[in-house]
Design a protein around this motif. Structure first.
Motif, PDB file in Angstrom:
ATOM      1  N   GLY A  85       0.547  -1.207   0.015  1.00  0.00           N
ATOM      2  CA  GLY A  85      -0.055   0.075  -0.044  1.00  0.00           C
ATOM      3  C   GLY A  85       0.759   1.328   0.100  1.00  0.00           C
ATOM      4  O   GLY A  85       0.266   2.190  -0.378  1.00  0.00           O
ATOM      5  N   PHE A 115      -9.106  11.350   2.875  1.00  0.00           N
ATOM      6  CA  PHE A 115      -8.837   9.939   2.862  1.00  0.00           C
ATOM      7  C   PHE A 115      -7.709   9.624   2.080  1.00  0.00           C
ATOM      8  O   PHE A 115      -7.112   8.307   2.210  1.00  0.00           O
ATOM      9  CB  PHE A 115     -10.123   9.153   2.642  1.00  0.00           C
ATOM     10  CG  PHE A 115     -11.223   9.282   3.498  1.00  0.00           C
ATOM     11  CD1 PHE A 115     -11.021   8.766   4.883  1.00  0.00           C
ATOM     12  CD2 PHE A 115     -12.392   9.739   3.291  1.00  0.00           C
ATOM     13  CE1 PHE A 115     -11.849   8.638   5.661  1.00  0.00           C
ATOM     14  CE2 PHE A 115     -13.302  10.028   4.306  1.00  0.00           C
ATOM     15  CZ  PHE A 115     -13.118   9.460   5.389  1.00  0.00           C
ATOM     16  N   HIS A 119      -1.955   5.778   2.643  1.00  0.00           N
ATOM     17  CA  HIS A 119      -2.226   4.545   2.170  1.00  0.00           C
ATOM     18  C   HIS A 119      -3.701   4.275   1.369  1.00  0.00           C
ATOM     19  O   HIS A 119      -4.429   5.150   1.889  1.00  0.00           O
ATOM     20  CB  HIS A 119      -2.044   3.394   3.080  1.00  0.00           C
ATOM     21  CG  HIS A 119      -0.532   3.518   3.680  1.00  0.00           C
ATOM     22  ND1 HIS A 119      -0.248   3.498   4.917  1.00  0.00           N
ATOM     23  CD2 HIS A 119       0.556   2.924   2.953  1.00  0.00           C
ATOM     24  CE1 HIS A 119       1.223   3.442   5.214  1.00  0.00           C
ATOM     25  NE2 HIS A 119       1.632   3.321   4.088  1.00  0.00           N
ATOM     26  N   ASN A 121      -7.470   3.756   0.892  1.00  0.00           N
ATOM     27  CA  ASN A 121      -8.389   3.744   2.003  1.00  0.00           C
ATOM     28  C   ASN A 121      -9.698   3.671   1.303  1.00  0.00           C
ATOM     29  O   ASN A 121      -9.756   4.311  -0.026  1.00  0.00           O
ATOM     30  CB  ASN A 121      -8.185   5.250   2.248  1.00  0.00           C
ATOM     31  CG  ASN A 121      -9.236   5.287   3.437  1.00  0.00           C
ATOM     32  OD1 ASN A 121     -10.376   5.164   3.405  1.00  0.00           O
ATOM     33  ND2 ASN A 121      -8.660   5.795   4.903  1.00  0.00           N
ATOM     34  N   ARG A 122     -10.583   2.606   1.696  1.00  0.00           N
ATOM     35  CA  ARG A 122     -11.750   2.484   0.957  1.00  0.00           C
ATOM     36  C   ARG A 122     -12.817   3.761   0.755  1.00  0.00           C
ATOM     37  O   ARG A 122     -13.675   3.337   0.212  1.00  0.00           O
ATOM     38  CB  ARG A 122     -12.472   1.273   1.671  1.00  0.00           C
ATOM     39  CG  ARG A 122     -11.879  -0.091   1.575  1.00  0.00           C
ATOM     40  CD  ARG A 122     -12.628  -1.034   2.502  1.00  0.00           C
ATOM     41  NE  ARG A 122     -14.004  -1.384   2.243  1.00  0.00           N
ATOM     42  CZ  ARG A 122     -15.014  -1.765   2.938  1.00  0.00           C
ATOM     43  NH1 ARG A 122     -14.835  -2.227   3.902  1.00  0.00           N
ATOM     44  NH2 ARG A 122     -16.152  -2.025   2.550  1.00  0.00           N
ATOM     45  N   HIS A 130      -8.374  -1.358   2.698  1.00  0.00           N
ATOM     46  CA  HIS A 130      -7.238  -0.565   3.228  1.00  0.00           C
ATOM     47  C   HIS A 130      -5.844  -1.305   3.050  1.00  0.00           C
ATOM     48  O   HIS A 130      -6.108  -2.838   3.365  1.00  0.00           O
ATOM     49  CB  HIS A 130      -7.536  -0.165   4.640  1.00  0.00           C
ATOM     50  CG  HIS A 130      -8.797   0.422   4.919  1.00  0.00           C
ATOM     51  ND1 HIS A 130      -8.785   1.846   4.814  1.00  0.00           N
ATOM     52  CD2 HIS A 130      -9.867  -0.119   5.209  1.00  0.00           C
ATOM     53  CE1 HIS A 130     -10.023   2.460   4.900  1.00  0.00           C
ATOM     54  NE2 HIS A 130     -10.833   1.204   5.281  1.00  0.00           N
ATOM     55  N   SER A 131      -4.753  -0.808   2.878  1.00  0.00           N
ATOM     56  CA  SER A 131      -3.512  -1.394   3.122  1.00  0.00           C
ATOM     57  C   SER A 131      -2.603  -0.672   3.452  1.00  0.00           C
ATOM     58  O   SER A 131      -2.674   0.647   3.670  1.00  0.00           O
ATOM     59  CB  SER A 131      -3.104  -2.034   1.635  1.00  0.00           C
ATOM     60  OG  SER A 131      -3.114  -1.218   0.633  1.00  0.00           O
ATOM     61  N   ASN A 137      -3.331  -7.996   2.265  1.00  0.00           N
ATOM     62  CA  ASN A 137      -4.476  -7.798   1.176  1.00  0.00           C
ATOM     63  C   ASN A 137      -4.466  -9.187   0.228  1.00  0.00           C
ATOM     64  O   ASN A 137      -5.503  -9.538  -0.326  1.00  0.00           O
ATOM     65  CB  ASN A 137      -3.956  -6.726   0.105  1.00  0.00           C
ATOM     66  CG  ASN A 137      -4.801  -5.440   0.577  1.00  0.00           C
ATOM     67  OD1 ASN A 137      -5.463  -4.569  -0.239  1.00  0.00           O
ATOM     68  ND2 ASN A 137      -5.058  -5.118   1.908  1.00  0.00           N
TER      69      ASN A 137
END
Ligand SMILES: Cc1ncc(C[n+]2csc(CCOP(=O)(O)OP(=O)(O)O)c2C)c(N)n1
Length: 301
Positions: A85, A115, A119, A121-122, A130-131, A137
């Protein structure tokens, strides 16, 4: 279930890359690199690693994945996960070039009020999970692939992982399950840039023979140059590489690709460049004089 609307893709002759396609991808990748370079000021970003996977991400989104804002919520869309990420500058820059994200937001890379911060972010449309914390993942992608199999869907589940990230035991645990469940809808792309953060992978915890390790875990493996769009095209179009097996692409890449002053430099992984250095790097990217850099890796997160 709503029917999937296919993403429009340029047509290729006999499945081969046409010059036009290659050129279009190269131009897009160049613009993505420009964004990444700009993101390496104002606090910095993981420039070396983002540049290594930039071509892969551009190819996957432009040519391979059936995903777009039209089908983000369709359960039968293709799914993409960036497991490493910290390379998200390459992903968000690609979203900008696809017209999915406002370019002005890239400046918020290190701001907690957006956001887009640090990294994947959904809350950013297009991001599946998220990662940033490495090693997770692939498990999520495996779970999605399993679910899609149960539903008898024909979609692709793609996850880009780091070579250093393969030191996480959870990666191999996920792979054990994926192979046991014969998830041939799952494609793992390894950004094989030979570094884990500030050290060469083979000096730290050697991974080679990496292809044999994946094969031992029941995968079908292909190795390509991760900066050559024609090789990507010839390889990815064969997915799944074998029925009832997880497909793995080991993409040999160069950390810092596109900038000779950064390429393969362990000390230029996460850097906060000064404004004048960024100007020099943009020039270097376009084939002009090599940048004279004094800023070095400042932190490993
Ligand atoms: C679980 C976890 N441990 C450690 C880190 C810190 N970290 C961030 S990137 C990185 C290196 C990962 O190596 P690789 O996947 O090869 O990425 P690259 O060197 O290309 O940046 C590490 C150890 C992290 N983000 N998550």
């Amino acid at each position: 279930m709503k029917k999937l609307k296919p993403v429009k893709k340029p047509k290729s002759k006999k499945g081969k890359d046409t010059f036009r396609q290659n050129n279009e991808l190269k131009k897009m990748a160049l613009r993505v690199r420009e964004h990444i370079i700009r993101m390496s000021g104002n606090g910095g970003c993981f420039i070396g690693a983002s540049l290594s996977c930039a071509d892969l991400i551009v190819y996957l989104y432009k040519e391979f994945l059936n995903v777009s804002p039209d089908n983000f919520k369709d359960p039968a869309r293709d799914y993409f996960f960036l497991s490493k990420g910290h390379d998200v500058p390459a992903l968000y820059s690609t979203y900008v070039e696809l017209g999915w994200l406002d370019e002005a937001r890239l400046k918020n890379h290190l701001k907690t009020n957006d956001f887009i911060y640090w990294h994947p972010n959904r809350n950013i449309p297009g991001i599946e999970f998220h990662s940033g914390s490495l090693g997770h993942n692939l498990s999520v992608a495996m779970g999605v692939a399993l679910d899609c199999k149960f539903r008898k869907q024909k979609n692709k589940i793609v996850v880009v992982v780091g070579d250093g990230e393969l030191n996480e035991g959870s990666m191999w645990e996920a792979l054990l399950v994926a192979s046991a469940k014969k998830l041939d809808n799952l494609l793992i792309v390894v950004d094989r840039n030979q570094f884990q953060a500030n050290l060469p992978t083979e000096d730290l915890i050697p991974l080679e023979p990496l292809d044999k390790k994946f094969e031992a875990f029941g995968c079908k493996v292909k190795t390509i140059n991760g900066h050559k769009f024609s090789q990507m095209n010839n390889t990815f179009k064969k997915f799944p590489f074998e029925k009832r097996k997880v497909s793995v692409v080991i993409a040999e890449t160069v950390r810092g690709k596109g900038l000779p002053s950064i390429e393969k430099r362990a000390d230029r992984w996460f850097v906060n460049f000064k404004e004048e250095e960024i100007e020099q790097l943009l020039n270097e990217l376009h084939g002009n004089k090599k940048a004279k850099l004094t800023s070095e890796t400042i932190v490993a997160r």
